[in-house]
Design an enzyme around this catalytic site. Sequence first.
Site, PDB file in Angstrom:
ATOM      1  CG  ASP A  42      -2.118  -0.897   1.079  1.00 48.96           C
ATOM      2  OD1 ASP A  42      -2.222  -1.551   0.014  1.00 48.96           O
ATOM      3  OD2 ASP A  42      -2.934  -0.981   2.015  1.00 48.96           O
TER       4      ASP A  42
ATOM      5  CD  GLU B 236      -0.259  -4.614 -10.250  1.00 49.37           C
ATOM      6  OE1 GLU B 236      -1.336  -4.788 -10.873  1.00 49.37           O
ATOM      7  OE2 GLU B 236       0.859  -4.882 -10.701  1.00 49.37           O
TER       8      GLU B 236
HETATM    9  P1  GH3 Z   1       3.629  -8.342 -13.214  1.00 48.79           P
HETATM   10  O1  GH3 Z   1       5.049  -7.904 -13.191  1.00 48.79           O
HETATM   11  O2  GH3 Z   1       3.361  -9.327 -14.290  1.00 48.79           O
HETATM   12  O3  GH3 Z   1       2.696  -7.204 -13.276  1.00 48.79           O
HETATM   13  O4  GH3 Z   1       3.398  -9.110 -11.840  1.00 48.79           O
HETATM   14  P2  GH3 Z   1       2.560  -8.645 -10.610  1.00 48.79           P
HETATM   15  O5  GH3 Z   1       2.902  -9.509  -9.468  1.00 48.79           O
HETATM   16  O6  GH3 Z   1       2.737  -7.179 -10.411  1.00 48.79           O
HETATM   17  O7  GH3 Z   1       1.083  -8.820 -11.136  1.00 48.79           O
HETATM   18  P3  GH3 Z   1      -0.156  -9.623 -10.627  1.00 48.79           P
HETATM   19  O8  GH3 Z   1      -1.304  -9.106 -11.432  1.00 48.79           O
HETATM   20  O9  GH3 Z   1       0.108 -11.090 -10.643  1.00 48.79           O
HETATM   21  O10 GH3 Z   1      -0.337  -9.173  -9.124  1.00 48.79           O
HETATM   22  C1  GH3 Z   1      -0.828  -7.955  -8.766  1.00 48.79           C
HETATM   23  C2  GH3 Z   1      -0.896  -7.928  -7.276  1.00 48.79           C
HETATM   24  O11 GH3 Z   1      -1.314  -6.638  -6.810  1.00 48.79           O
HETATM   25  C3  GH3 Z   1      -1.885  -8.899  -6.692  1.00 48.79           C
HETATM   26  C4  GH3 Z   1      -2.620  -8.131  -5.620  1.00 48.79           C
HETATM   27  O12 GH3 Z   1      -2.585  -8.762  -4.390  1.00 48.79           O
HETATM   28  C5  GH3 Z   1      -1.868  -6.822  -5.534  1.00 48.79           C
HETATM   29  N1  GH3 Z   1      -2.718  -5.698  -5.208  1.00 48.79           N
HETATM   30  C6  GH3 Z   1      -3.798  -5.253  -5.897  1.00 48.79           C
HETATM   31  N2  GH3 Z   1      -4.334  -4.172  -5.272  1.00 48.79           N
HETATM   32  C7  GH3 Z   1      -3.577  -3.960  -4.162  1.00 48.79           C
HETATM   33  C8  GH3 Z   1      -3.645  -2.993  -3.112  1.00 48.79           C
HETATM   34  O13 GH3 Z   1      -4.494  -2.105  -3.061  1.00 48.79           O
HETATM   35  N3  GH3 Z   1      -2.685  -3.063  -2.136  1.00 48.79           N
HETATM   36  C9  GH3 Z   1      -1.715  -4.023  -2.165  1.00 48.79           C
HETATM   37  N4  GH3 Z   1      -0.810  -4.018  -1.186  1.00 48.79           N
HETATM   38  N5  GH3 Z   1      -1.650  -4.934  -3.133  1.00 48.79           N
HETATM   39  C10 GH3 Z   1      -2.557  -4.920  -4.112  1.00 48.79           C
HETATM   40 MG    MG Z   2       2.017  -5.868 -11.925  1.00 45.20          MG
HETATM   41 MG    MG Z   3      -1.555  -5.730 -12.872  1.00 45.96          MG
END
Ligand code: GH3
Ligand code: MG
Ligand code: MG
Length: 314
Positions: free
Chosen positions: A212, A237
């Site tokens: 976050d 993200e």
């Molecule tokens: P890539 O390089 O392919 O983008 O890999 P990645 O791990 O960034 O992508 P992936 O889509 O697999 O994972 C995204 C992660 O973002 C999974 C989820 O838990 C996390 N996420 C999404 N929203 C939030 C948030 O508001 N806060 C946090 N801390 N994590 C979040």
């Molecule tokens: Mg990502």
């Molecule tokens: Mg993503």
Amino acid sequence: YVVKESRHSYDYVVKLLRRLQKNRHIKVLVADDSGTTRRFIKGLLQQHLYQVLEAKDGKEALKVLAQHPDVSILITDYAMPEMDGFELVKQVRTEKDKHELVIIGLSSTESGALSAKFIKNGANDFLRKPFFHEEFHCRLMHNLEEMELIQAIQDAANRDYLTQLYNRRYFFTTGGKHHEQAVAKGQQLALAMLDIDHFKQLNDNYGHEAGDEVLRQLASKMTQAFPRFICARMGGEEFCIMMPGLNNDQANQLLEGFRLMVAQQPFMYGDTELQVTFSAGVTNQLSSCLDNMYQGVDEYLYRAKEAGRNFVIT
Ligand code: GH3
Ligand code: MG
Ligand code: MG
Ligand code: MG
């Protein structure tokens, strides 16, 4: 002044003092052909610390509004030479709605039809001259508070709570209008889509709180690097930056600079340094609608990920 008006309740005095703090930054335009009336109203307004601008008729009022787009309140007389109060209200409302500019109509005419007409033309409120000073201040405060509340609600509805960036809704509504305008006028508009690399790993290694914090810090860097453009958190993200007026090369250069800056300056989570990179796609191919442009730039982002991440592809 507040002490002098000692009949006020304690709560009202507290409320008024809070109001006075804010009023220092609020511009009020007084449109009236009578210099005496203008000076009188100006005096009342200055008692409550408002910044006051004056205009002697509707035409001059429009000019002043064009020069000072940050005016929050317009107080206008009905009968004025050149352009009367009704026409002024009508013209102003083609540009600014009730929640962007409070308009209060004024007239010494007895007829209640006048107040109805002012309000039908788009005024927020009406006062008959001569008025009781306290009524003037109360109505002004009431209308101002209502406008500020609606603006705060609108802003909250348009922003992402975690990062305070614009949200998906704002991106597609307001951004959609920029896109439409660029298509209609044949203007340049570039769009970037950013996605943090291996963000899941960062969450897994340092915790969701750290994730976050990275989102907040990246958002803050983004608004500093792109102050003139629409920066939005689209979800998770993933972020978009809409850059009206930029061609592909200009947008690509900006994104490349931002990518380097982010990759080179570690993010801080307490005392822990976090290495963060993102991948991005950039395009200025407008497509038929913003949805299609969004899908197009998503394809470039996908290629940037495939190319190994920490890349900008255009
Ligand atoms: P890539 O390089 O392919 O983008 O890999 P990645 O791990 O960034 O992508 P992936 O889509 O697999 O994972 C995204 C992660 O973002 C999974 C989820 O838990 C996390 N996420 C999404 N929203 C939030 C948030 O508001 N806060 C946090 N801390 N994590 C979040
Ligand atoms: Mg990502
Ligand atoms: Mg993503
Ligand atoms: Mg008059």
